[in-house]
Motif scaffolding. Structure first.
Motif, PDB file in Angstrom:
ATOM      1  N   LEU A  86       6.387   8.773 -12.615  1.00 19.79           N
ATOM      2  CA  LEU A  86       5.877   7.345 -12.447  1.00 19.79           C
ATOM      3  C   LEU A  86       6.279   6.850 -10.859  1.00 19.79           C
ATOM      4  CD1 LEU A  86       7.731   6.467 -15.593  1.00 19.79           C
ATOM      5  CD2 LEU A  86       5.264   6.614 -14.641  1.00 19.79           C
ATOM      6  N   LEU A  87       7.415   6.766 -10.415  1.00 23.43           N
ATOM      7  CA  LEU A  87       7.631   7.003  -9.101  1.00 23.43           C
ATOM      8  C   LEU A  87       6.880   7.255  -7.636  1.00 23.43           C
ATOM      9  CD1 LEU A  87      10.103   4.831  -7.753  1.00 23.43           C
ATOM     10  CD2 LEU A  87      10.764   7.022  -7.313  1.00 23.43           C
ATOM     11  N   PRO A  88       6.861   8.311  -7.724  1.00 23.21           N
ATOM     12  CA  PRO A  88       5.667   8.418  -6.539  1.00 23.21           C
ATOM     13  C   PRO A  88       3.812   7.745  -7.008  1.00 23.21           C
ATOM     14  CG  PRO A  88       5.881  10.330  -7.630  1.00 23.21           C
ATOM     15  CD  PRO A  88       6.721   9.046  -7.585  1.00 23.21           C
ATOM     16  N   ILE A  89       3.022   7.946  -7.771  1.00 20.09           N
ATOM     17  CA  ILE A  89       2.196   6.981  -8.390  1.00 20.09           C
ATOM     18  C   ILE A  89       2.204   5.436  -8.034  1.00 20.09           C
ATOM     19  CG2 ILE A  89      -0.035   6.598 -10.000  1.00 20.09           C
ATOM     20  CD1 ILE A  89       0.925   9.500 -11.138  1.00 20.09           C
ATOM     21  N   SER A  90       3.804   5.208  -8.503  1.00 22.30           N
ATOM     22  CA  SER A  90       3.480   3.163  -8.402  1.00 22.30           C
ATOM     23  C   SER A  90       3.625   2.686  -7.631  1.00 22.30           C
ATOM     24  CB  SER A  90       5.051   3.496  -9.261  1.00 22.30           C
ATOM     25  OG  SER A  90       5.118   3.192 -10.333  1.00 22.30           O
ATOM     26  N   VAL A  91       4.533   3.940  -6.195  1.00 25.14           N
ATOM     27  CA  VAL A  91       3.869   3.481  -4.867  1.00 25.14           C
ATOM     28  C   VAL A  91       2.932   3.557  -4.343  1.00 25.14           C
ATOM     29  CG1 VAL A  91       5.078   4.330  -2.443  1.00 25.14           C
ATOM     30  CG2 VAL A  91       6.613   4.773  -4.667  1.00 25.14           C
ATOM     31  N   LEU A  92       2.102   4.644  -4.457  1.00 26.08           N
ATOM     32  CA  LEU A  92       0.816   4.651  -3.888  1.00 26.08           C
ATOM     33  C   LEU A  92       0.015   3.279  -4.819  1.00 26.08           C
ATOM     34  CD1 LEU A  92      -0.399   8.027  -3.959  1.00 26.08           C
ATOM     35  CD2 LEU A  92       0.534   7.126  -1.794  1.00 26.08           C
ATOM     36  N   ILE A  93       0.018   2.770  -6.024  1.00 30.03           N
ATOM     37  CA  ILE A  93      -0.294   1.361  -6.406  1.00 30.03           C
ATOM     38  C   ILE A  93       0.020   0.199  -6.360  1.00 30.03           C
ATOM     39  CG2 ILE A  93      -0.887   1.091  -8.581  1.00 30.03           C
ATOM     40  CD1 ILE A  93      -0.491   3.122  -9.875  1.00 30.03           C
ATOM     41  N   ALA A  94       1.717   0.658  -5.762  1.00 24.91           N
ATOM     42  CA  ALA A  94       1.900  -1.268  -4.994  1.00 24.91           C
ATOM     43  C   ALA A  94       1.531  -0.578  -3.688  1.00 24.91           C
ATOM     44  CB  ALA A  94       3.327  -0.583  -4.934  1.00 24.91           C
ATOM     45  N   LEU A  95       1.580   0.014  -2.658  1.00 28.54           N
ATOM     46  CA  LEU A  95       1.258  -0.153  -1.653  1.00 28.54           C
ATOM     47  C   LEU A  95      -0.961  -0.299  -1.491  1.00 28.54           C
ATOM     48  CD1 LEU A  95       2.670   2.641   0.342  1.00 28.54           C
ATOM     49  CD2 LEU A  95       2.835   0.660   0.288  1.00 28.54           C
ATOM     50  N   VAL A  96      -1.837  -0.103  -2.882  1.00 27.20           N
ATOM     51  CA  VAL A  96      -2.584  -0.336  -2.408  1.00 27.20           C
ATOM     52  C   VAL A  96      -2.870  -2.354  -2.706  1.00 27.20           C
ATOM     53  CG1 VAL A  96      -5.073  -0.241  -4.186  1.00 27.20           C
ATOM     54  CG2 VAL A  96      -3.964   1.701  -3.208  1.00 27.20           C
ATOM     55  N   LEU A  97      -2.245  -2.403  -3.444  1.00 29.19           N
ATOM     56  CA  LEU A  97      -1.801  -3.661  -4.193  1.00 29.19           C
ATOM     57  C   LEU A  97      -1.783  -4.633  -2.893  1.00 29.19           C
ATOM     58  CD1 LEU A  97      -0.797  -3.597  -7.835  1.00 29.19           C
ATOM     59  CD2 LEU A  97      -3.342  -3.654  -7.826  1.00 29.19           C
ATOM     60  N   VAL A  98      -0.794  -4.512  -2.405  1.00 29.59           N
ATOM     61  CA  VAL A  98      -0.145  -5.168  -1.286  1.00 29.59           C
ATOM     62  C   VAL A  98      -1.292  -5.667  -0.367  1.00 29.59           C
ATOM     63  CG1 VAL A  98       0.903  -5.696   0.607  1.00 29.59           C
ATOM     64  CG2 VAL A  98       2.511  -4.976  -1.735  1.00 29.59           C
ATOM     65  N   SER A  99      -2.188  -4.465  -0.063  1.00 29.92           N
ATOM     66  CA  SER A  99      -3.256  -4.244   0.792  1.00 29.92           C
ATOM     67  C   SER A  99      -4.424  -5.186   0.637  1.00 29.92           C
ATOM     68  CB  SER A  99      -3.943  -3.160   1.013  1.00 29.92           C
ATOM     69  OG  SER A  99      -4.921  -2.246  -0.086  1.00 29.92           O
ATOM     70  N   GLN A 100      -4.268  -5.575  -0.999  1.00 37.29           N
ATOM     71  CA  GLN A 100      -5.491  -6.554  -1.455  1.00 37.29           C
ATOM     72  C   GLN A 100      -5.372  -8.533  -1.676  1.00 37.29           C
ATOM     73  OE1 GLN A 100      -8.828  -4.914  -1.910  1.00 37.29           O
ATOM     74  NE2 GLN A 100      -8.114  -3.509  -0.960  1.00 37.29           N
TER      75      GLN A 100
END
Length: 601
Positions: free
Chosen positions: A182-196
């Motif tokens: 949950l933690l590593p995948i959430s970090v990746l998703i959050a970074l993509v969301l911030v970029s958008q």
């Protein structure tokens, strides 16, 4: 229905299928203690957590100890989130100065987030401080999702073992679910969301000038606060100009990532994933739908790998996908037709590529009908509860589809962990029915299914409809408490109450809306339903796991029903649909079905 809309749905389904095997294989390696790519960075952290918890990887539990650990962990979480809400007015990271949450609302919210329901009777941007959102709600998004995954892993482990008294260690399964998945995948998703464009900050709310100022009228009041009338006896009105708008801020992306990945669904803002700060564009909307279904789908492959037969996982996955496609198609077809009442007024939306003359009421215009239908089914089959459209504004049959998605129980993908162990419960029912047909003791993956197993499965399957139907009946009969907050009379109002209790009993959390639920009655009633819906489902599953782990492995014989064939897939779907239909068709007939007949006489 348009080609564009169909292609969007097909693209999502293809992406989901492609992600299932690699993610499922990765999770199988994590739970089996095998090396993974991020081992070197996370193994030291994992060992430290075990030392702090006073446990180790080698210590295992029987099912009763495992269940007790799950319940105690959840009770502590409920108390912590409750106290945090009650004290938030005097705690830091509260730039808007929000006060304490009322006791009934705090109880409802703490139970909601700890049970992975994330039902919200409050508006996040007007109620919760940043500290409460992060330390209370976002933390429980990880913890509640990991708890469901831990229960599933215990059941899979029990199926794969024989003559064993233990089913694993709750603390180890919980830690690995959070730390490695949950933690590593959430970090990746959050970074993509911030970029958008999804916001992530600790700023106070900002007042910005409107591009197009507007105004509204209010009555003129005297010194006592009473309306002042003009010479004709009518209230005097005054115009109030509106030149600014207050924009909420906050650490949104970090909570949003796990909200979807963990099938939690609780929105940082009241309008959830329809809010531009939660989902700025079509890419983020697509990513959020994929995120909330990816782990639930991939766990089917994890199941196949851990029991030593990938075909078993693919069979479960196929059953899930068939039902998912049917539900999405039904919702899209229902919402593609215009509302005849609005059409008769001559104010129907102009047809376009986004809206080909269908029902755009309650839709986020950036996403349109196809994406709204897809999201509504994705969120209800996975027990996510996030929404990007107002389900209350769907056509009657369009609203029926997400309702029936929940009525099928935790089966069509379902919540992370809970969805697959719900589906495995139905698989056991399917082999039991098949055994009755041929006069043979039923078996599932080499384990004989006996009386105790069927009792536990029956409790797990029947608890959701019992809670939903009894709770709904009490609300309908409760007059001022249960029906006063219903915004729409008749069949639609009945559907609003039905949706609320279905969502709570199924630990989904999505709302039909149109009903005021932030009242003592609904906060307490739905809170109790959420508690029982979670733990009267999980504990019998753990009891089943304990029973299966102790059994000897029975070699497959000529009369053994293969559980990886198209025949079994069809039988499994049939059992799920029949149970759902028999339990809920009567109340659906009083709600969305009769509403459809009224709308289209």
């Amino acid at each position: 229905m348009t080609l564009n809309g169909i292609l969007q749905i097909v693209l999502y389904l293809v992406a989901l299928v492609l992600i299932t095997k690699p993610l499922g294989l990765y999770m199988a390696r994590v739970y089996q203690g095998q090396p993974v790519v991020i081992d070197r960075a996370l193994r030291p952290v994992e060992r430290i957590i075990y030392r702090l918890c006073g446990t180790s990887e080698d210590e295992e539990m029987d099912w009763k100890t495992y269940a007790l650990a799950l319940i105690l962990f959840s009770v502590v979480g409920i108390l912590f989130v409750y106290i945090l809400q009650r004290l938030q007015g005097s705690l830091p990271l509260n730039p808007q100065g929000f006060g304490a949450i009322t006791p009934d609302s705090a109880f409802n919210t703490s139970v909601s987030f700890v049970t992975n329901t994330n039902w919200q009777g409050y508006g996040g941007e007007t109620t919760m401080s940043y500290l409460t959102q992060m330390v209370g709600l976002a933390v429980q998004n990880f913890a509640s999702a990991a708890s469901g995954m831990a229960v599933l892993v215990a059941l899979i482990r029990a199926i794969s073992r024989h003559t064993s008294q233990t089913i694993g260690n709750f603390w180890v399964d919980l830690t690995r679910s959070i730390l490695y998945i949950l933690l590593p995948i959430s970090v990746l998703i959050a970074l993509v969301l911030v970029s958008q464009g999804v916001i992530q900050n600790f700023n106070g709310y900002k007042d910005v000038a409107l591009v197009q100022p507007t105004s509204y009228q209010v009555p003129v009041l005297d010194g006592n606060g009473s309306p002042v009338n003009d010479a004709g006896g009518l209230p005097k009105m005054q115009t109030v100009p509106v030149t600014t708008q207050t924009l909420p801020m906050g650490p949104v992306a970090s909570q949003l990532a796990i909200k979807h990945l963990g099938t939690n669904g609780g929105g940082f803002f009241n309008t959830n994933s329809a809010h531009p700060f939660e989902s700025p564009n079509a890419l983020t909307d697509f990513l959020e739908i994929l995120a909330e279904t990816s782990i639930a789908a991939a766990l089917t492959y994890t199941f196949g790998k851990m029991v030593g037969d990938s075909r078993q996982g693919w069979a479960i996955f196929a059953a899930m996908m068939i039902m998912l496609v049917v539900l999405i198609a039904g919702a899209y077809a229902a919402e593609s037709q215009p509302n005849p009442r609005i059409t008769a007024l001559g104010v129907d939306a102009v047809a376009s590529d986004v809206n080909p003359g269908g029902n755009m009421e309650g839709k986020e215009v950036r996403f349109g009908i196809a994406r709204s239908a897809l999201f509504s089914i994705g969120t209800t089959v996975t027990s996510s509860g996030a929404v990007d459209a107002m389900h209350d504004s769907f056509m009657p049959l369009g609203g029926l589809m997400p309702l029936f998605s929940m009525h099928l129980g935790e089966t069509v993908l379902g919540g992370v962990g809970s969805g697959l162990y719900g589906m495995l419960a139905f698989a056991i029912v399917a082999v039991f029915v098949a055994g009755l047909m041929v006069g043979r003791t039923p078996e599932y993956l080499g384990k004989k299914i006996e009386a105790f197993d069927m009792k536990m499965v029956s409790i797990a399957i029947l608890i959701m409809p019992c809670l939903m139907l009894v709770g709904m009946a009490i609300a309908v009969l409760a007059n001022d408490n249960g029906t006063a907050g219903v915004a729409n009379p008749g069949a639609h109002g009945f559907s609003e109450i039905m949706y609320a209790f279905t969502s709570a009993a199924n630990n989904n959390g999505s709302a039909f809306a149109g009903i005021s639920v932030n009242t003592p009655f609904y906060n307490l009633a739905l809170g109790v339903v959420m508690l029982f819906g979670r733990f009267w489902f999980a504990v019998p599953i753990l009891a089943l796991a304990g029973s299966l782990a102790r059994k000897k492995l029975v070699p497959a014989g000529a009369g053994t029903l293969p559980t990886h064939t198209p025949l079994f897939i069809a039988m499994l779907i049939g059992v799920i649909v029949i149970v759902g239909a028999l339990s809920f068709i009567p109340v659906l007939a009083l709600g969305p079905i009769v509403e459809h007949l009224i709308l289209f006489p």
